[in-house]
Design a protein around this motif. Structure first.
Motif, short mmCIF file in Angstrom:
data_model
loop_
_atom_site.label_atom_id
_atom_site.label_comp_id
_atom_site.label_asym_id
_atom_site.label_seq_id
_atom_site.Cartn_x
_atom_site.Cartn_y
_atom_site.Cartn_z
N THR A 49 19.08 31.87 40.58
CA THR A 49 20.20 32.56 41.18
C THR A 49 21.02 33.22 40.18
OG1 THR A 49 21.80 32.47 42.86
CG2 THR A 49 21.82 30.79 41.23
N ILE A 50 21.81 34.48 40.53
CA ILE A 50 22.85 34.94 39.88
C ILE A 50 23.97 35.13 40.53
CG2 ILE A 50 21.28 36.26 38.36
CD1 ILE A 50 21.56 38.66 40.38
N HIS A 51 24.03 34.44 41.59
CA HIS A 51 25.64 34.21 42.40
C HIS A 51 26.39 32.85 41.53
CE1 HIS A 51 24.39 36.71 45.38
NE2 HIS A 51 23.16 36.03 45.60
N THR A 52 27.72 33.53 41.37
CA THR A 52 28.55 32.57 40.73
C THR A 52 29.06 31.49 41.37
OG1 THR A 52 30.57 33.91 41.58
CG2 THR A 52 29.45 34.64 39.31
N GLY A 88 37.87 47.39 37.38
CA GLY A 88 37.26 46.35 36.73
C GLY A 88 37.79 44.82 37.02
N LEU A 89 39.03 44.97 37.07
CA LEU A 89 39.58 43.54 37.29
C LEU A 89 39.29 43.10 38.76
CD1 LEU A 89 41.54 41.29 36.46
CD2 LEU A 89 43.47 42.49 37.03
N SER A 90 39.38 44.01 39.79
CA SER A 90 39.11 43.79 40.97
C SER A 90 37.81 43.09 41.42
CB SER A 90 39.43 44.55 42.05
OG SER A 90 38.56 46.01 41.61
N GLY A 91 36.65 43.76 40.42
CA GLY A 91 35.36 43.55 40.54
C GLY A 91 35.06 42.20 40.00
N VAL A 92 35.87 41.81 38.76
CA VAL A 92 35.75 40.44 38.25
C VAL A 92 36.03 39.52 39.29
CG1 VAL A 92 36.55 38.93 36.44
CG2 VAL A 92 35.77 41.23 35.95
N VAL A 93 37.27 39.78 39.93
CA VAL A 93 37.78 38.75 40.83
C VAL A 93 37.04 38.34 42.07
CG1 VAL A 93 40.09 38.31 42.07
CG2 VAL A 93 40.35 38.93 39.75
N MET A 94 36.68 39.60 42.81
CA MET A 94 36.04 39.80 44.05
C MET A 94 34.44 39.30 44.18
SD MET A 94 38.50 41.96 46.35
CE MET A 94 37.72 43.54 45.56
N ARG A 95 33.71 39.54 43.16
CA ARG A 95 32.39 39.68 43.19
C ARG A 95 31.82 38.31 43.08
NH1 ARG A 95 30.38 43.94 45.99
NH2 ARG A 95 31.62 45.97 45.52
N ARG A 96 30.61 38.27 43.45
CA ARG A 96 29.80 36.86 43.32
C ARG A 96 28.55 37.06 42.41
NH1 ARG A 96 30.43 35.51 49.46
NH2 ARG A 96 32.59 34.54 49.55
N ASN A 97 28.24 38.40 42.37
CA ASN A 97 26.86 38.54 41.42
C ASN A 97 27.24 38.66 40.03
OD1 ASN A 97 24.82 39.67 40.45
ND2 ASN A 97 24.16 40.95 42.08
N ILE A 106 26.02 39.86 37.43
CA ILE A 106 25.42 40.99 36.94
C ILE A 106 26.68 42.01 37.22
CG2 ILE A 106 23.85 42.96 36.78
CD1 ILE A 106 22.85 40.62 35.69
N VAL A 107 27.31 42.20 38.42
CA VAL A 107 28.28 43.17 38.57
C VAL A 107 29.55 42.53 37.93
CG1 VAL A 107 29.68 43.95 40.58
CG2 VAL A 107 27.20 43.42 41.01
N VAL A 108 30.02 41.30 37.89
CA VAL A 108 31.10 40.99 37.02
C VAL A 108 30.91 41.20 35.62
CG1 VAL A 108 32.16 38.78 36.13
CG2 VAL A 108 31.29 38.78 38.72
N PHE A 109 29.74 41.12 35.00
CA PHE A 109 29.52 41.47 33.90
C PHE A 109 29.65 42.87 33.47
CE2 PHE A 109 26.50 42.33 29.89
CZ PHE A 109 27.38 41.48 29.18
N MET A 110 29.48 43.87 34.34
CA MET A 110 29.36 45.26 34.42
C MET A 110 31.03 45.70 34.52
SD MET A 110 26.06 47.00 36.26
CE MET A 110 27.04 47.27 37.83
N CYS A 111 31.82 44.87 35.42
CA CYS A 111 33.28 45.05 35.73
C CYS A 111 34.01 44.69 34.22
CB CYS A 111 33.71 44.41 36.83
SG CYS A 111 33.07 45.01 38.35
N LEU A 112 33.64 43.62 33.51
CA LEU A 112 34.03 43.38 32.31
C LEU A 112 33.97 44.61 31.31
CD1 LEU A 112 33.20 39.61 31.83
CD2 LEU A 112 35.32 40.66 32.03
N GLU A 113 32.69 45.13 31.29
CA GLU A 113 32.49 46.24 30.40
C GLU A 113 33.32 47.49 30.84
OE1 GLU A 113 30.68 46.41 27.60
OE2 GLU A 113 30.25 44.24 27.89
N LEU A 114 33.67 47.61 32.20
CA LEU A 114 34.34 48.61 32.43
C LEU A 114 36.02 48.53 32.11
CD1 LEU A 114 34.52 51.19 34.61
CD2 LEU A 114 35.12 49.78 36.32
N MET A 115 36.21 47.40 31.87
CA MET A 115 37.54 47.09 31.55
C MET A 115 37.85 47.10 30.24
SD MET A 115 38.20 43.45 33.67
CE MET A 115 39.82 42.94 32.76
N LEU A 116 36.70 47.11 29.37
CA LEU A 116 36.70 47.12 27.91
C LEU A 116 36.62 48.61 27.51
CD1 LEU A 116 36.61 45.52 25.29
CD2 LEU A 116 33.91 45.74 25.34
N SER A 117 35.82 49.44 28.48
CA SER A 117 36.30 50.86 28.47
C SER A 117 37.46 51.30 28.73
CB SER A 117 35.07 51.46 29.36
OG SER A 117 33.66 51.17 28.78
#
Length: 105
Positions: free
Chosen positions: A94-97, A18-27, A29-40
């Motif tokens: 757009t949804i790119h960060t 999850g942390l790597s997805g938050v740091v490396m992704r630009r989308n 929606i994917v960043v949001f899903m990775c935050l939820e993965l970290m919470l899980s």
């Protein structure tokens, strides 16, 4: 039966993914899903410690009650977060960060 170390290993692995997805992704929606993965992953750790920290062979349910509150807050976060994402998409198309800046028009 799985040991506490097994649960903690899986939880740590989920948190790192999850942390790597938050740091490396630009989308966003994917960043949001990775935050939820970290919470899980944090919830899994709480439940694992609750299960293995019991006295007299019985699990301690106080941490599991905390997990229910965390899940409730996460559900509210999903509703608010998705509303913000939809509003950003409508405003910026757009949804790119990289393209979302708060101070520029």
């Amino acid at each position: 039966m799985a040991s506490l170390n097994s649960y903690l290993f899986v939880s740590g692995l989920l948190f790192i993914i999850g942390l790597s997805g938050v740091v490396m992704r630009r989308n966003i929606i994917v960043v949001f899903m990775c935050l939820e993965l970290m919470l899980s992953a944090a919830n899994l750790t709480l439940v694992a410690f609750s299960r293995f920290n019991g006295t007299g062979g019985l699990p301690d349910y106080s941490a599991q009650m905390l997990v229910f509150f965390v899940i409730t807050v996460a559900a509210a976060e999903v509703a608010v977060g998705l509303a913000i994402i939809v509003a950003l998409y409508r405003a910026r198309q757009t949804i790119h960060t990289d393209e979302l800046t708060a101070l520029k028009d």
